[in-house]
Design a protein around this motif. Structure first.
Motif, short mmCIF file in Angstrom:
data_model
loop_
_atom_site.label_atom_id
_atom_site.label_comp_id
_atom_site.label_asym_id
_atom_site.label_seq_id
_atom_site.Cartn_x
_atom_site.Cartn_y
_atom_site.Cartn_z
N ILE A 74 0.85 -1.28 -0.01
CA ILE A 74 -0.03 0.16 0.00
C ILE A 74 0.95 1.11 0.08
CG2 ILE A 74 -1.81 1.33 1.24
CD1 ILE A 74 -2.75 -1.26 2.26
N ASN A 75 2.04 1.18 0.64
CA ASN A 75 2.92 2.41 0.78
C ASN A 75 3.67 2.53 -0.69
OD1 ASN A 75 6.18 2.68 0.62
ND2 ASN A 75 5.25 4.01 2.24
N MET A 76 3.84 1.51 -1.53
CA MET A 76 4.28 1.56 -2.82
C MET A 76 3.17 2.23 -3.65
SD MET A 76 6.75 -1.40 -4.06
CE MET A 76 8.12 -2.32 -3.05
N TRP A 77 1.83 1.84 -3.50
CA TRP A 77 0.93 2.30 -4.44
C TRP A 77 0.95 3.97 -4.06
CZ3 TRP A 77 -3.54 4.59 -1.80
CH2 TRP A 77 -4.46 5.11 -2.43
N LEU A 105 -2.72 -1.76 -5.03
CA LEU A 105 -3.55 -1.20 -3.93
C LEU A 105 -4.43 -2.60 -3.44
CD1 LEU A 105 -4.67 0.91 -1.74
CD2 LEU A 105 -5.94 1.29 -3.81
N ALA A 106 -5.14 -3.02 -4.48
CA ALA A 106 -6.02 -4.18 -4.26
C ALA A 106 -5.28 -5.35 -3.33
CB ALA A 106 -6.73 -4.62 -5.53
N VAL A 109 -4.65 -4.54 0.18
CA VAL A 109 -5.78 -4.45 1.07
C VAL A 109 -6.40 -5.64 1.29
CG1 VAL A 109 -8.23 -3.71 0.96
CG2 VAL A 109 -6.59 -1.94 0.36
N ILE A 110 -6.05 -6.58 0.15
CA ILE A 110 -6.56 -8.04 0.37
C ILE A 110 -5.65 -8.71 1.33
CG2 ILE A 110 -6.69 -10.17 -0.85
CD1 ILE A 110 -7.75 -8.80 -3.31
N LEU A 111 -4.27 -8.39 1.19
CA LEU A 111 -3.46 -9.18 2.08
C LEU A 111 -3.44 -8.58 3.59
CD1 LEU A 111 0.08 -9.58 0.07
CD2 LEU A 111 -1.92 -11.29 0.58
N SER A 112 -3.90 -7.39 3.64
CA SER A 112 -3.94 -6.79 5.00
C SER A 112 -5.11 -7.32 5.84
CB SER A 112 -4.15 -5.40 4.89
OG SER A 112 -3.27 -4.45 4.48
N ARG B 18 -3.13 -10.75 -16.36
CA ARG B 18 -3.00 -12.27 -15.75
C ARG B 18 -2.36 -12.31 -14.68
NH1 ARG B 18 -2.86 -17.30 -17.71
NH2 ARG B 18 -1.15 -18.67 -17.11
N GLY B 19 -1.22 -11.42 -14.51
CA GLY B 19 -0.53 -11.51 -13.14
C GLY B 19 -1.39 -11.26 -12.18
N LYS B 20 -2.27 -10.02 -12.08
CA LYS B 20 -2.95 -9.75 -11.10
C LYS B 20 -4.00 -10.80 -10.86
CE LYS B 20 -6.91 -7.92 -11.74
NZ LYS B 20 -8.13 -6.97 -12.18
N ASN B 21 -4.62 -11.41 -11.76
CA ASN B 21 -5.60 -12.39 -11.34
C ASN B 21 -4.66 -13.69 -10.68
OD1 ASN B 21 -7.40 -11.26 -12.54
ND2 ASN B 21 -7.11 -12.28 -14.84
N LEU B 22 -3.45 -13.97 -11.11
CA LEU B 22 -2.60 -14.91 -10.34
C LEU B 22 -2.41 -14.82 -8.74
CD1 LEU B 22 -0.02 -16.09 -13.12
CD2 LEU B 22 -1.81 -17.50 -12.11
N ALA B 23 -2.25 -13.38 -8.82
CA ALA B 23 -1.56 -12.95 -7.56
C ALA B 23 -3.13 -13.10 -6.38
CB ALA B 23 -1.24 -11.34 -7.53
N ILE B 24 -4.29 -12.89 -6.92
CA ILE B 24 -5.51 -12.71 -6.16
C ILE B 24 -5.75 -14.17 -6.07
CG2 ILE B 24 -7.83 -12.38 -6.16
CD1 ILE B 24 -7.40 -9.65 -7.50
N LEU B 25 -5.63 -14.96 -6.99
CA LEU B 25 -5.89 -16.45 -6.86
C LEU B 25 -5.03 -17.16 -5.83
CD1 LEU B 25 -7.35 -19.20 -7.83
CD2 LEU B 25 -5.45 -19.40 -9.43
N ALA B 26 -3.71 -16.54 -5.82
CA ALA B 26 -2.82 -17.13 -4.81
C ALA B 26 -3.18 -16.84 -3.58
CB ALA B 26 -1.30 -16.71 -4.75
N CYS B 27 -3.55 -15.43 -3.39
CA CYS B 27 -4.18 -15.08 -1.96
C CYS B 27 -5.16 -15.59 -1.35
CB CYS B 27 -4.55 -13.45 -2.24
SG CYS B 27 -3.13 -12.25 -2.30
#
Lengths: 305, 45
Positions: A74-77, A105-106, A109-112, B18-27
């Protein structure tokens, strides 16, 4: 009129692109900073009286790591405009175009949210609340408020970096007592000389980005003086556990005092001559110093068992 | 505030998505796995 049908060229899915995406998102989490956070969090957990299932303890440390990484993302965003200007940070994923700002950012936030929830489920809600406070403090107080407004930004903002051992402790006991607060105080007082050493040899970068770091606002001489003052205040604080008789003199006190003297000597060298070499040495030694201190605390605890 | 580099081709856009989707899938996957692990550990005592 020419045919303007759009040809959609799908990006060929390759292992290389997937692994590169993983690397880019991982680098959003500032893994090098995360290692220190994880270690001090683990130290707090290990030193706490009481027992926690090893698996749950590992998950608690993982949550501290993910929470720290999330606040870094989030800081990097938020700081993507500054990062694009500074030499040290222009290779970061957002200014380099590898990750979009909204995506970062998403992700943060999700990880937080995830880290706080998992921490609460795995340990207790006191630790989860402290983790949430850490993330919130770093994002809202340091990143969005203090960093661009005051040269005391990293002094006050350093509180978020000082909380991981308290979180680790609370994960086991569900409360906070004197020793975790001493660990908090050690990191809190360590943060200014650590960051100001960096900012002395990167002051041009911060000035170009308009960040009011101490060398930019008050000058190099004042920064050299403040580094020495904070170091002289820090070393006695690191000996508080000896005064509280919670650690041994041989396993912690004497080695901590010896390393503290070396730290003071390094800070004195910077006070006399803030050359890039001296500043880099102080910055590098400060990282080693903190690792050594918390390692000594762990060794002391292990030796006492 | 300067703009970060925007993808200049569709390929870059899809690669980034695709990178974003993979990251969210991993989460989500990590979240689910941890939830199960925590439940098992807590039930195990």
């Amino acid at each position: 009129m020419s045919d303007t049908s759009i040809e959609i060229k799908a990006a060929a899915p390759t292992a290389a692109s997937a692994s590169q995406a993983i690397r880019d998102y991982v680098s959003l989490l500032k893994p090098r900073v995360m290692s220190l956070v994880v270690f001090t969090g683990f130290a707090g957990l290990y030193l706490a009286p009481g027992e926690l299932n090893a698996g749950l303890a590992a998950i608690a440390v993982l949550c501290i790591a993910i929470g720290a990484g999330a606040s870094g993302a989030i800081n990097m965003w938020y700081d993507r405009d500054i990062d694009a200007v500074m030499t040290r940070t222009r290779g970061r994923p957002i200014p380099a175009g590898k990750v979009g700002a909204d995506e970062a950012l998403a992700f943060g936030v999700i990880l937080s949210g995830m880290s706080v929830m998992i921490m609460g489920l795995a340990t207790n809600w006191v630790a989860a609340a402290l983790l949430a406070a850490t993330i919130g403090f770093y994002v809202f107080i340091y990143t969005m408020w203090l960093k661009r407004r005051t040269p005391q930004n990293i002094v006050i903002g350093g509180a978020s970096g000082a909380l991981p051992p308290v979180i680790g402790w609370a994960a086991v006991t569900g409360d906070v007592t004197a020793l975790p607060l001493v660990m908090f105080l050690i990191i809190f007082m360590w943060t200014p000389p650590h960051f100001w050493a960096l900012s002395l040899y990167r002051s041009g970068d911060y000035e170009a980005a308009g960040v009011p770091m101490l060398p930019v606002v008050s000058g190099r001489r004042e920064t050299q003086k403040q580094i020495l003052i904070y170091t002289l205040l820090l070393v006695p604080i690191t000996l508080l556990p000896v005064a509280f008789e919670t650690v041994g003199m041989l396993t912690y006190g004497l080695p901590a005092a010896a390393f503290g003297l070396v730290f003071i000597l390094s800070a004195w060298k910077v006070f006399r001559d803030a050359s890039e070499k001296n500043c880099r040495r102080l910055f590098g030694f400060s990282i080693l110093y903190l690792f050594v201190l918390f390692t000594l605390l762990i060794i002391d605890q292990a030796a006492g068992v | 505030m300067s703009e970060e580099q925007k993808p200049s081709t569709r390929e870059e856009l899809y690669t980034r998505k695709r990178g974003k989707n993979l990251a969210i899938l991993a989460c989500i996957a990590v979240f689910a796995i941890l939830f199960y692990v925590i439940t098992i550990l807590r039930m195990g005592g």
